[in-house]
Design a protein around this motif. Structure first.
Motif, mmCIF file in Angstrom:
data_model
loop_
_atom_site.group_PDB
_atom_site.id
_atom_site.type_symbol
_atom_site.label_atom_id
_atom_site.label_comp_id
_atom_site.label_asym_id
_atom_site.label_seq_id
_atom_site.Cartn_x
_atom_site.Cartn_y
_atom_site.Cartn_z
ATOM 1 N N HIS A 137 0.806 -1.225 0.000
ATOM 2 C CA HIS A 137 0.000 0.000 0.000
ATOM 3 C C HIS A 137 0.837 1.274 0.000
ATOM 4 C CE1 HIS A 137 0.619 -1.631 3.950
ATOM 5 N NE2 HIS A 137 0.812 -0.375 4.316
ATOM 6 N N PHE A 138 2.166 1.155 0.231
ATOM 7 C CA PHE A 138 3.029 2.337 0.155
ATOM 8 C C PHE A 138 3.416 2.666 -1.289
ATOM 9 C CE2 PHE A 138 4.024 0.967 4.548
ATOM 10 C CZ PHE A 138 3.664 2.137 5.200
ATOM 11 N N LEU A 139 3.200 1.695 -2.188
ATOM 12 C CA LEU A 139 3.641 1.871 -3.578
ATOM 13 C C LEU A 139 3.038 3.113 -4.221
ATOM 14 C CD1 LEU A 139 3.614 -1.588 -5.349
ATOM 15 C CD2 LEU A 139 5.557 -0.044 -4.993
ATOM 16 N N ASP A 140 1.744 3.356 -3.942
ATOM 17 C CA ASP A 140 1.059 4.473 -4.593
ATOM 18 C C ASP A 140 1.611 5.825 -4.152
ATOM 19 O OD1 ASP A 140 -0.455 2.765 -6.035
ATOM 20 O OD2 ASP A 140 -1.991 2.582 -4.451
ATOM 21 N N ARG A 141 2.297 5.841 -3.008
ATOM 22 C CA ARG A 141 2.884 7.098 -2.546
ATOM 23 C C ARG A 141 4.290 7.314 -3.123
ATOM 24 N NH1 ARG A 141 2.005 6.718 3.840
ATOM 25 N NH2 ARG A 141 -0.018 5.721 3.835
ATOM 26 N N THR A 142 4.777 6.344 -3.881
ATOM 27 C CA THR A 142 6.140 6.474 -4.422
ATOM 28 C C THR A 142 6.099 7.123 -5.808
ATOM 29 O OG1 THR A 142 6.128 4.372 -5.578
ATOM 30 C CG2 THR A 142 6.833 4.332 -3.273
ATOM 31 N N ALA A 143 7.287 7.567 -6.236
ATOM 32 C CA ALA A 143 7.377 8.179 -7.569
ATOM 33 C C ALA A 143 7.898 7.165 -8.593
ATOM 34 C CB ALA A 143 8.315 9.384 -7.489
ATOM 35 N N PHE A 144 7.845 5.888 -8.254
ATOM 36 C CA PHE A 144 8.317 4.877 -9.207
ATOM 37 C C PHE A 144 7.469 4.944 -10.483
ATOM 38 C CE2 PHE A 144 9.224 2.077 -5.255
ATOM 39 C CZ PHE A 144 10.473 2.669 -5.070
ATOM 40 N N PRO A 145 8.088 4.683 -11.640
ATOM 41 C CA PRO A 145 7.303 4.625 -12.879
ATOM 42 C C PRO A 145 6.268 3.491 -12.813
ATOM 43 C CG PRO A 145 9.674 4.337 -13.321
ATOM 44 C CD PRO A 145 9.516 4.455 -11.837
ATOM 45 N N PRO A 146 5.160 3.613 -13.546
ATOM 46 C CA PRO A 146 4.073 2.639 -13.451
ATOM 47 C C PRO A 146 4.525 1.196 -13.673
ATOM 48 C CG PRO A 146 3.450 4.480 -14.856
ATOM 49 C CD PRO A 146 4.862 4.715 -14.472
ATOM 50 N N GLU A 147 5.459 0.978 -14.626
ATOM 51 C CA GLU A 147 5.847 -0.419 -14.897
ATOM 52 C C GLU A 147 6.611 -1.007 -13.694
ATOM 53 O OE1 GLU A 147 6.717 2.244 -16.566
ATOM 54 O OE2 GLU A 147 8.869 2.299 -16.895
ATOM 55 N N VAL A 148 7.385 -0.151 -12.983
ATOM 56 C CA VAL A 148 8.118 -0.641 -11.802
ATOM 57 C C VAL A 148 7.102 -0.957 -10.698
ATOM 58 C CG1 VAL A 148 9.794 -0.008 -10.012
ATOM 59 C CG2 VAL A 148 10.183 0.670 -12.393
ATOM 60 N N LYS A 149 6.149 -0.048 -10.533
ATOM 61 C CA LYS A 149 5.101 -0.271 -9.514
ATOM 62 C C LYS A 149 4.401 -1.606 -9.756
ATOM 63 C CE LYS A 149 3.668 4.348 -8.209
ATOM 64 N NZ LYS A 149 2.666 5.352 -8.265
ATOM 65 N N GLU A 150 4.077 -1.833 -11.007
ATOM 66 C CA GLU A 150 3.343 -3.044 -11.365
ATOM 67 C C GLU A 150 4.126 -4.296 -10.996
ATOM 68 O OE1 GLU A 150 -0.006 -4.338 -11.915
ATOM 69 O OE2 GLU A 150 0.407 -2.175 -11.922
ATOM 70 N N LYS A 151 5.417 -4.252 -11.350
ATOM 71 C CA LYS A 151 6.279 -5.417 -11.082
ATOM 72 C C LYS A 151 6.407 -5.634 -9.560
ATOM 73 C CE LYS A 151 10.873 -7.225 -12.101
ATOM 74 N NZ LYS A 151 11.526 -7.100 -10.822
#
Ligand SMILES: C[S@@+](CC[C@H](N)C(=O)[O-])C[C@H]1O[C@@H](n2cnc3c(N)ncnc32)[C@H](O)[C@@H]1O
Length: 308
Positions: A137-151
């Motif tokens: 649930h912390f992922l959405d607060r990060t600035a990672f690009p969408p493909e990194v978030k997905e992985k």
């Protein structure tokens, strides 16, 4: 002095009032400086800390990891260890419960104060809540690009913060150096050896592994100490870290004779006091928190009335 004395106050102050070389065993379970359980335990804070575990609004209490925690704990424990050293008889025992994350500092501080560290016992139990939590649930607060978030989202179904379920507590077994040989010391001060008539499991020689849960035939045969009686804690006792009396009795009977003087500077709800009453040892307990001191007093009163 009364046979059992409970003191409301700060251990670091009251330990200094106990005459030197008079105590056979200091058996304690100190504050861990985790989950707000520092040396200024407030009952309300502790309850708040406990109830917030499991809710993931922010990093929950007790799940934060701070590398300074163990170092700070070690510095504080060092002042305790020096004071304990002074009051123990030569050959006297210092047994302290600890936490897997802090016990290396506890042991080093004790050794630095002049003690001989003889052993580390392990108290093993099967029941405990896992406290590792997911970071998904912390992922959405990060600035990672969408493909990194997905992985990562996929991977974080398996990977959690590095915390396994905790199923043991280490117990440090340290000794104030004896005067002369162990035998000479025992003859003079009556302390410094182990009473191996104290058995575990099915009449087995005492071991440095102790369990208070029935696990399986082999573990029970060698390591089991009678399971805690559900009533021993007392319905009114809301202390969050109550130790089983049978376990404390085992440690007391292993290291001391009847009428020996035992001190617990961080008495909490008074479990060591009850174990001393049950085994005919004298006791001094110190507790800084009035609420817990009152629980200890009430538990002891109920126990004493059973003896009268
Ligand atoms: C881990 S608990 C002990 C629990 C105890 N073994 C039992 O079975 O109830 C540690 C206790 O140390 C107390 N404490 C913390 N700092 C203290 C201090 N400076 N002097 C005396 N007691 C202190 C806390 O209030 C807490 O009750």
């Amino acid at each position: 002095m009364k046979d059992i004395e409970l003191i409301l106050g700060d251990a670091l102050v009251w330990l200094e009032k106990i005459p030197e070389n008079t105590v056979d065993l200091v058996l304690t379970d100190p504050p861990y400086f985790l989950d707000k359980l520092d040396d200024k335990w407030s009952h309300e804070e502790v309850l708040r800390a406990k109830s917030s575990v499991g809710t993931v609004k922010y990093l929950p209490v007790g799940m934060k990891f701070s590398p300074e925690q163990a170092v700070e704990f070690g510095k504080w424990f060092s002042s305790v260890a020096y004071k304990v050293f002074r009051i123990l008889k030569p050959g006297g025992w210092f047994l302290s419960f600890s936490h897997p994350r802090l016990f290396h500092r506890l042991v080093c501080s004790t050794e630095d104060a002049g003690f001989w560290v003889r052993d580390i016992f392990l108290w093993i139990y099967t029941q405990n809540q896992p406290k590792a939590f997911s970071l998904e649930h912390f992922l959405d607060r990060t600035a990672f690009p969408p493909e990194v978030k997905e992985k990562l989202r996929e991977e974080l179904r398996a990977y959690k913060v590095p915390k396994v379920k905790s199923n043991y507590e280490p117990i440090m077994v340290a000794q104030k150096p004896p005067e002369g040989t162990l035998l000479e010391n025992f003859a003079k001060y009556g302390v410094g050896l182990f009473n191996v008539k104290i058995k575990q499991g099915k009449g087995m020689f005492p071991s440095n592994i102790i369990t208070t849960d029935s696990i399986d035939e082999v573990m029970d045969r060698y390591f089991l100490i009678e399971k805690p009686d559900r009533k021993e804690k007392g319905a009114f006792n809301d202390h969050p870290s109550v130790k089983p009396i049978k376990l404390l009795r085992f440690l007391i009977e292993l290291t001391t004779k009847e009428k020996a003087l035992v001190v617990d500077p961080f008495m909490g709800s008074g479990s060591t006091a009850i174990a001393c009453k049950e085994t005919g040892r004298r006791f001094i307990g110190i507790e800084i928190n009035k609420h817990y001191y009152e629980i200890a007093t009430r538990r002891l009163k109920e126990k004493v009335s059973l003896f009268e």
